[in-house]
Design a protein around this motif. Structure first.
Motif, mmCIF file in Angstrom:
data_model
loop_
_atom_site.group_PDB
_atom_site.id
_atom_site.type_symbol
_atom_site.label_atom_id
_atom_site.label_comp_id
_atom_site.label_asym_id
_atom_site.label_seq_id
_atom_site.Cartn_x
_atom_site.Cartn_y
_atom_site.Cartn_z
ATOM 1 N N LEU A 51 0.926 -1.127 0.048
ATOM 2 C CA LEU A 51 0.084 -0.046 0.086
ATOM 3 C C LEU A 51 0.808 1.187 -0.021
ATOM 4 O O LEU A 51 0.533 2.207 -0.754
ATOM 5 C CB LEU A 51 -1.112 0.144 1.043
ATOM 6 C CG LEU A 51 -2.086 -1.172 1.106
ATOM 7 C CD1 LEU A 51 -2.833 -1.015 2.515
ATOM 8 C CD2 LEU A 51 -3.073 -0.402 0.050
ATOM 9 N N ARG A 52 2.228 1.365 0.774
ATOM 10 C CA ARG A 52 2.642 2.473 0.882
ATOM 11 C C ARG A 52 3.746 2.617 -0.339
ATOM 12 O O ARG A 52 3.432 3.645 -0.750
ATOM 13 C CB ARG A 52 3.862 2.297 1.919
ATOM 14 C CG ARG A 52 3.201 2.457 3.208
ATOM 15 C CD ARG A 52 4.472 2.222 4.475
ATOM 16 N NE ARG A 52 4.130 2.776 5.636
ATOM 17 C CZ ARG A 52 4.674 2.491 6.837
ATOM 18 N NH1 ARG A 52 5.654 1.577 6.884
ATOM 19 N NH2 ARG A 52 4.282 2.820 7.773
ATOM 20 N N ASP A 57 4.189 5.311 -5.870
ATOM 21 C CA ASP A 57 4.240 5.239 -7.048
ATOM 22 C C ASP A 57 3.177 6.325 -7.602
ATOM 23 O O ASP A 57 3.266 6.939 -8.919
ATOM 24 C CB ASP A 57 3.991 4.043 -7.822
ATOM 25 C CG ASP A 57 5.032 3.033 -7.168
ATOM 26 O OD1 ASP A 57 6.208 3.624 -7.060
ATOM 27 O OD2 ASP A 57 4.778 1.983 -7.410
ATOM 28 N N THR A 58 2.067 6.277 -7.115
ATOM 29 C CA THR A 58 0.818 7.160 -7.810
ATOM 30 C C THR A 58 1.050 8.620 -7.796
ATOM 31 O O THR A 58 1.004 9.311 -8.515
ATOM 32 C CB THR A 58 -0.506 6.931 -6.981
ATOM 33 O OG1 THR A 58 -0.966 5.607 -6.966
ATOM 34 C CG2 THR A 58 -1.731 7.761 -7.509
ATOM 35 N N GLU A 59 1.817 9.012 -6.489
ATOM 36 C CA GLU A 59 2.240 10.560 -6.434
ATOM 37 C C GLU A 59 3.380 10.909 -7.035
ATOM 38 O O GLU A 59 3.268 12.057 -7.881
ATOM 39 C CB GLU A 59 2.671 10.658 -4.757
ATOM 40 C CG GLU A 59 3.169 12.149 -4.503
ATOM 41 C CD GLU A 59 3.305 12.266 -3.191
ATOM 42 O OE1 GLU A 59 3.783 13.548 -2.622
ATOM 43 O OE2 GLU A 59 2.914 11.373 -2.416
ATOM 44 N N ARG A 60 4.336 9.954 -7.345
ATOM 45 C CA ARG A 60 5.340 10.117 -8.453
ATOM 46 C C ARG A 60 4.876 10.472 -9.739
ATOM 47 O O ARG A 60 5.482 11.049 -10.458
ATOM 48 C CB ARG A 60 6.349 9.081 -8.226
ATOM 49 C CG ARG A 60 7.708 9.289 -9.060
ATOM 50 C CD ARG A 60 8.646 7.931 -8.999
ATOM 51 N NE ARG A 60 7.888 6.695 -9.485
ATOM 52 C CZ ARG A 60 7.804 6.397 -10.680
ATOM 53 N NH1 ARG A 60 8.184 7.263 -11.658
ATOM 54 N NH2 ARG A 60 7.160 5.311 -10.855
ATOM 55 N N LYS A 61 3.991 9.479 -10.207
ATOM 56 C CA LYS A 61 3.445 9.521 -11.358
ATOM 57 C C LYS A 61 2.747 10.778 -11.796
ATOM 58 O O LYS A 61 2.656 11.459 -13.201
ATOM 59 C CB LYS A 61 2.535 8.411 -11.937
ATOM 60 C CG LYS A 61 3.465 7.057 -12.069
ATOM 61 C CD LYS A 61 2.643 5.926 -12.181
ATOM 62 C CE LYS A 61 3.227 4.389 -12.417
ATOM 63 N NZ LYS A 61 2.571 3.398 -12.650
ATOM 64 N N ALA A 62 2.050 11.164 -10.767
ATOM 65 C CA ALA A 62 1.039 12.355 -10.927
ATOM 66 C C ALA A 62 1.923 13.476 -11.115
ATOM 67 O O ALA A 62 1.527 14.727 -11.625
ATOM 68 C CB ALA A 62 0.255 12.445 -9.568
#
Length: 321
Positions: A51-52, A57-62
């Motif tokens: 989950l972490r 990964d979501t924050e980095r891609k965004a």
């Protein structure tokens, strides 16, 4: 009938709890790490790290490309989280989106069951998602405005008695600040008194906590503490002038906002009351809204209209921020 209501209620509760757990997943994982229960530790070892990593990964891609829609959406939800002070609970934009989606699914499912139409689940999900998102945005703007006013009151008070130094003024008036700011101010004083922070490092950390509304005062304070001359002291008048202009703008825009708010809320209440009265008193209207396809679609449109009205109020509110 009772069995259907019971199963629906349990399902809605489970989905809502799931959304809350995802939104507060970082806080939940931290609790699981500290837990002495074997099953909790196993869950953390198996899913916690994944989950972490997914959140990172979501924050980095965004945030890779600032010109993409993903980045704009990320900043939109990030602003809501910051304004509502949800960062202290480690809430992420993706977690907030999933929580709003969970609530939207619950409301759309209840609506579909009430009107006995599964086909309306998706359009109602979209309508409720938009409505809940607008409510969150409206609350964040209101909270932002209150915090900004508290910071302006704080800086005005400090500027009025700045000759003895910024640090001494903060220490002298720390109990006069709003309780929401006092915790950060006490942390600032503790950083200097007990952690050997320099004034510049401590006040920059305080600025990170209070946000950009404090930045102008922070920059002038650092310059004043290092030079302590008349020119630096006169620069504080800029802060008070800026605060006065912001307050005047707020007052004018809030008058317009309050007028629009009263008109829109009164209209929605009258229309809502008429619809409820018609459904219960007129069998034709009851049959139209609950059994006719166009009637059901009009209920979807009503939810969208409420969401649009709140979005309009939000846009008026945002003009003053």
């Amino acid at each position: 009938m009772f069995e259907i209501i019971f199963k629906l209620s349990i399902s809605c509760i489970v989905i809502t709890i799931f959304g809350l757990c995802v939104m507060y997943n970082k806080k939940l994982i931290n609790l699981l790490e500290k837990s002495k229960i074997a099953t909790n530790k196993k869950f953390q070892e198996k899913f916690g790290k994944k989950l972490r990593q997914l959140s990172r990964d979501t924050e980095r891609k965004a945030t890779i490309n600032k010109n993409t829609l993903n980045y704009k959406l990320y900043i939109y939800f990030k602003d809501i989280i910051e304004n509502l002070d949800m960062e202290k609970d480690n809430v992420t934009p993706s977690g907030l989106v999933i929580f709003i989606a969970s609530l939207s699914f619950v409301f759309s499912t209840i609506f579909s069951v009430l009107v006995n139409s599964v086909n309306l689940t998706l359009p109602m999900f979209c309508a409720f998602f938009y409505l809940i998102l607008v409510v969150f945005k409206f609350m964040s703007l209101t909270r932002y405005e209150k915090k900004e006013a508290q910071i302006m009151d704080m800086t005005d008070l400090l500027v009025s008695d700045i000759r003895g130094g910024v640090f001494n003024a903060i220490r002298r008036y720390r109990n006069s600040f709003h309780p929401n700011l006092r915790v950060y101010v006490n942390e600032f004083l503790d950083d200097i008194d007990n952690k050997s922070y320099s004034f510049e490092k401590a006040i920059k950390k305080l600025n990170d906590k209070l946000g950009h509304n404090f930045t102008e005062f922070c920059i002038i304070a650092i310059s004043y503490e290092s030079k302590a001359d008349e020119h630096s002291e006169s620069e504080f008048s800029i802060v008070m002038e800026t605060n006065a202009e912001i307050r005047n703008t707020r007052e004018e825009n809030n008058k317009i906002f309050n007028e629009r708010k009263i008109q829109i809320i009164a209209s929605m209440l009258l229309i809502g009351a008429y619809c409820v009265f018609s459904i219960y008193e007129d069998r034709f209207m009851m049959n139209f809204f609950l059994n006719n396809t166009f009637g059901k679609l009009s209920l979807v449109a009503d939810v969208g209209l409420v969401a649009w009205s709140l979005a309009y109020l939000t846009s008026v509110k945002s003009q003053s921020l």
